[in-house]
Design an enzyme around this catalytic site. Structure first.
Site, PDB file in Angstrom:
ATOM      1  N   HIS A 273      -5.761  -0.100  -1.928  1.00 37.94           N
ATOM      2  CA  HIS A 273      -6.228  -0.828  -0.779  1.00 37.94           C
ATOM      3  C   HIS A 273      -7.518  -0.215  -0.163  1.00 37.94           C
ATOM      4  O   HIS A 273      -7.661   0.925   0.084  1.00 37.94           O
ATOM      5  CB  HIS A 273      -5.109  -1.167   0.348  1.00 37.94           C
ATOM      6  CG  HIS A 273      -4.540   0.149   0.843  1.00 37.94           C
ATOM      7  ND1 HIS A 273      -4.924   0.451   2.084  1.00 37.94           N
ATOM      8  CD2 HIS A 273      -3.358   0.805   0.634  1.00 37.94           C
ATOM      9  CE1 HIS A 273      -4.194   1.552   2.525  1.00 37.94           C
ATOM     10  NE2 HIS A 273      -3.286   1.709   1.684  1.00 37.94           N
ATOM     11  N   ASP A 285      -5.418   7.805   2.896  1.00 41.66           N
ATOM     12  CA  ASP A 285      -4.763   6.453   2.648  1.00 41.66           C
ATOM     13  C   ASP A 285      -5.620   5.120   2.984  1.00 41.66           C
ATOM     14  O   ASP A 285      -5.646   5.008   4.056  1.00 41.66           O
ATOM     15  CB  ASP A 285      -3.601   6.622   3.760  1.00 41.66           C
ATOM     16  CG  ASP A 285      -2.831   5.290   3.645  1.00 41.66           C
ATOM     17  OD1 ASP A 285      -2.968   4.420   2.838  1.00 41.66           O
ATOM     18  OD2 ASP A 285      -2.032   5.175   4.813  1.00 41.66           O
ATOM     19  N   GLU A 317      -4.091  -4.231   3.584  1.00 41.11           N
ATOM     20  CA  GLU A 317      -2.427  -3.443   3.132  1.00 41.11           C
ATOM     21  C   GLU A 317      -1.913  -3.291   4.427  1.00 41.11           C
ATOM     22  O   GLU A 317      -0.825  -3.336   4.554  1.00 41.11           O
ATOM     23  CB  GLU A 317      -2.846  -2.517   2.261  1.00 41.11           C
ATOM     24  CG  GLU A 317      -1.486  -1.944   1.568  1.00 41.11           C
ATOM     25  CD  GLU A 317      -0.769  -0.783   2.375  1.00 41.11           C
ATOM     26  OE1 GLU A 317       0.197  -0.448   1.765  1.00 41.11           O
ATOM     27  OE2 GLU A 317      -1.229  -0.365   3.344  1.00 41.11           O
ATOM     28  N   GLU A 318      -2.594  -2.609   5.254  1.00 44.03           N
ATOM     29  CA  GLU A 318      -2.014  -2.015   6.627  1.00 44.03           C
ATOM     30  C   GLU A 318      -1.559  -2.701   7.500  1.00 44.03           C
ATOM     31  O   GLU A 318      -0.579  -2.584   8.335  1.00 44.03           O
ATOM     32  CB  GLU A 318      -3.071  -1.044   7.194  1.00 44.03           C
ATOM     33  CG  GLU A 318      -3.535   0.085   6.264  1.00 44.03           C
ATOM     34  CD  GLU A 318      -2.283   1.234   6.047  1.00 44.03           C
ATOM     35  OE1 GLU A 318      -1.323   1.125   6.363  1.00 44.03           O
ATOM     36  OE2 GLU A 318      -2.927   2.297   5.304  1.00 44.03           O
ATOM     37  N   ASP A 346      -1.759   4.266  -4.332  1.00 44.58           N
ATOM     38  CA  ASP A 346      -1.617   4.383  -2.891  1.00 44.58           C
ATOM     39  C   ASP A 346      -1.568   5.853  -2.249  1.00 44.58           C
ATOM     40  O   ASP A 346      -0.525   6.005  -2.489  1.00 44.58           O
ATOM     41  CB  ASP A 346      -0.709   3.303  -2.216  1.00 44.58           C
ATOM     42  CG  ASP A 346      -1.222   3.051  -0.738  1.00 44.58           C
ATOM     43  OD1 ASP A 346      -1.927   3.879  -0.210  1.00 44.58           O
ATOM     44  OD2 ASP A 346      -0.482   2.271  -0.053  1.00 44.58           O
ATOM     45  N   HIS A 440      -2.024   8.268   8.853  1.00 39.76           N
ATOM     46  CA  HIS A 440      -2.155   7.102   9.699  1.00 39.76           C
ATOM     47  C   HIS A 440      -2.672   7.786  11.071  1.00 39.76           C
ATOM     48  O   HIS A 440      -2.341   7.505  12.199  1.00 39.76           O
ATOM     49  CB  HIS A 440      -1.070   6.445  10.184  1.00 39.76           C
ATOM     50  CG  HIS A 440      -0.747   5.472   8.915  1.00 39.76           C
ATOM     51  ND1 HIS A 440       0.094   4.480   9.127  1.00 39.76           N
ATOM     52  CD2 HIS A 440      -1.407   5.077   7.693  1.00 39.76           C
ATOM     53  CE1 HIS A 440       0.265   3.712   7.781  1.00 39.76           C
ATOM     54  NE2 HIS A 440      -0.750   3.978   7.321  1.00 39.76           N
TER      55      HIS A 440
HETATM   56 ZN    ZN Z   1      -1.639   3.026   1.941  1.00 44.26          ZN
END
Ligand code: ZN
Ligand code: NAG
Ligand code: NAG
Ligand code: NAG
Ligand code: NAG
Ligand code: NAG
Ligand code: NAG
Ligand code: NAG
Ligand code: NAG
Length: 500
Positions: A273, A285, A317-318, A346, A440
């Site tokens: 992604h 990520d 994606e998130e 991912d 994140h």
């Molecule tokens: Zn991811």
């Protein structure tokens, strides 16, 4: 050539490439290139190239500084737009090996600026706004009695009539959070709280927005217990809910690149992604997976392929697998059947990594998923490396493929899970800590990547591409009639947040 699912926007990649190649060097036509060789393709993957790309991506994430006060590549940001442009221009530089296309689609972004839940005189610590929650009325605090909903709150009849103008307290389980919020809204609630049916907080998402959604919080089972006991005794309890949030509709873009050569009716597809969360630059990520794909795509141009290879960089994606869901949802049946398998990449460079393989089996997933899983197992074994199986439970972009009968799987190197003592012996690093302590968050930067994990994972990606680009011998044929009902019913996730 026409790649399915993609608008008319096919890029003029040839013109851009010819600027970089001196015209006197005869262009070797792709037909004369040697057939891709897995060992050679793996050997072409270097830490230097991957790191150079990651450093570049880091600068791209900085483009969002003005908008977000920190680097990010979340959809709608300059950092994400820059990421898309970088992928497109890199592919353009590869000459006519790929047909590259953009696929735009409508997406939603959610932002919670401020939120607060008060129950009685307490401010429960575990109260967390659900992803894609709407605000409370006028983005102001609302006040009302707390009303306990019957059962799991999956049916309109579970909501007593006095839920009107109240804060609905609903047990987690049996149906998605989005359904509960919608039913609460329809019953006239001013806000909703979904409490966990087990210990721990609820980091959930409402999923696709509905006009009937109300401001919704998650609450841990432990913290909810005394309130439920009180309400069940018929003792009244008041609450205040405040949610300053917005849900916005935007357009964003998937990028698809397919080899010009290779049997177009038998494609190996892989994806990562292109977007990050809003909280940070997302270099692991999924900058790592996106760049692994880009590097493999670049190195593959030195070879020819028997089967078509299709790369995808998904957006959104998130926000809940928006790009991959959209892509699969608009595939007609005959195009769906040309995709022999989908491989998800991912998070390839988690600093406290474990070599994780999605435990995709033919019992629970479309036929071929297990063969793919075993390809990864064999590779780790052959290379003397340890690996673990992790649940194949809907957390990344493979989800839409599996739901639509396309075999899939993938590898990862770990997110917010905690490394065990045993895994410390298997992979090094630190037990008791997250695989990616920067998951994140703002510190998901180029400085916090495991380069050994990055290069090892990318070599395995190269191996997976080379293997299926050469042949699908021994790999199950696609069939139309695959039931994934069990999977669709049971997966708890849709993206990184819980959906039910
Ligand atoms: Zn991811
Ligand atoms: C595809 O999207 C990228 C990134 O937004 C953009 O730079 C490029 O011009 C687009 N190409 C086409 C053909 O629309
Ligand atoms: C692939 O390349 C390696 C290294 O150059 C070589 O040893 C091997 O024989 C090649 N495999 C095939 C099938 O040609
Ligand atoms: C709402 O109605 C339910 C069921 O009729 C009742 O048990 C509950 O005490 C009422 N709550 C309030 C705040 O009136
Ligand atoms: C859940 O939390 C309670 C209270 O903290 C504790 O007594 C109980 O053992 C926990 N249950 C599980 C399954 O962890
Ligand atoms: C292709 O092979 C050449 C010669 O081995 C090498 O220099 C180059 O880096 C390779 N990759 C690309 C994308 O051209
Ligand atoms: C993998 O999945 C299979 C079947 O779905 C299950 O029996 C097995 O226990 C799983 N393995 C691990 C390590 O989770
Ligand atoms: C694999 O794990 C075992 C412990 O289970 C450990 O002894 C071994 O060194 C590990 N292998 C590698 C390559 O790290
Ligand atoms: C959590 C973590 O490992 N953070 C590190 C990220 O990289 C910076 C810069 O090297 C370190 O200072 C952090 O400790």
């Amino acid at each position: 050539m026409m790649i399915w699912g993609v608008s008319l926007a096919t890029c003029a990649v040839v013109a851009a490439a010819s600027l970089q190649e001196p015209l006197l060097i005869p262009h070797i036509s792709s037909a004369k290139k040697p057939l891709v060789n897995s060992t050679e393709l793996q050997d072409s993957i270097t830490v230097e190239n991957l790191l150079a790309r990651a450093k570049h991506l880091s600068k791209i994430a900085d483009l969002s500084q003005d908008q977000y006060n920190h680097p990010t590549r979340v959809i709608g940001s300059r950092g994400h737009q820059g990421t898309l442009e970088y992928i497109i221009s890199t592919l353009a530089g590869l000459g006519d090996f790929y047909t590259t296309s953009n696929q735009s689609f409508a997406a939603v972004t959610g932002n919670v600026f401020e939120s607060r839940l008060v129950i009685g005189s307490d401010v429960p610590k575990s109260a967390a706004p659900m992803g894609l929650t709407p605000p409370t009325k006028d983005k102001e605090p609302v006040h009302g009695p707390i009303v306990l909903v019957s059962g799991d709150g999956c049916h309109a009849s579970d909501y007593p009539s006095n839920v009107t103008k109240s804060i609905a307290l609903i047990r987690r389980g049996n149906c998605p959070f989005g359904d509960k919020s919608e039913l609460a809204g329809k019953a006239g609630a001013i806000a909703a709280v979904v409490y966990n049916n087990e210990n721990g907080s609820v980091q959930g998402t409402l999923g696709a927005p509905s006009p009937d959604h109300v401001a919704t919080f998650g609450l841990s089972g432990e913290e909810a217990a005394p309130y439920i006991a009180r309400l069940q005794k018929g003792k009244p309890l008041d609450g205040i809910a405040y949610m300053d949030a917005e849900v916005a509709a935007i357009q964003t873009t998937n990028i698809i690149a397919q080899t010009v050569d290779g049997d177009p009716d038998n494609c190996v597809m892989l994806g990562g992604h292109s977007d990050s969360v809003a909280e940070g630059p997302g270099i692991n990520d999924d900058g790592s997976g996106s760049l692994s794909l880009l590097e493999v795509a670049a190195q593959l141009t030195n070879y020819s392929v028997n089967n078509c290879v299709r790369f995808a960089w998904w957006a959104g994606e998130e926000e809940g697998l928006l790009g991959s869901d959209y892509y699969v949802s608009v595939l007609p049946e005959e195009e769906n059947l040309k995709i022999r398998l989908f491989m998800d990449y991912d998070m390839m460079a988690s600093p406290n990594f474990a070599y994780q393989i999605y435990n995709a089996t033919n019992a629970a997933n479309p036929d071929g998923s297990e063969e793919l899983r075993n390809l990864y197992v064999d590779w780790y074994k052959r290379n003397g490396l340890n690996y673990t199986f992790i649940p194949f439970d809907g957390r990344s972009d493979y989800d839409g493929f599996i739901r639509n009968g396309i075999p899939g799987g993938g590898i990862a190197t770990g997110a917010e899970g905690i490394k065990t003592k045993e895994e410390e012996l298997m992979f090094g690093g630190k037990s008791g800590e997250w695989y990616d302590p920067c998951y994140h968050s703002l510190c998901d930067t180029v400085d916090n990547l495991s380069l050994i994990s990055y290069v090892t994972s990318t070599r395995l990606i190269a191996h997976s591409v080379a293997t299926y680009a050469i042949s699908f011998e021994g790999f199950p044929k696609r069939s139309q009639s695959i039931s994934t009902e069990g999977y669709a019913r049971d997966v708890k996730y849709h993206g990184h947040k819980l959906r039910m």
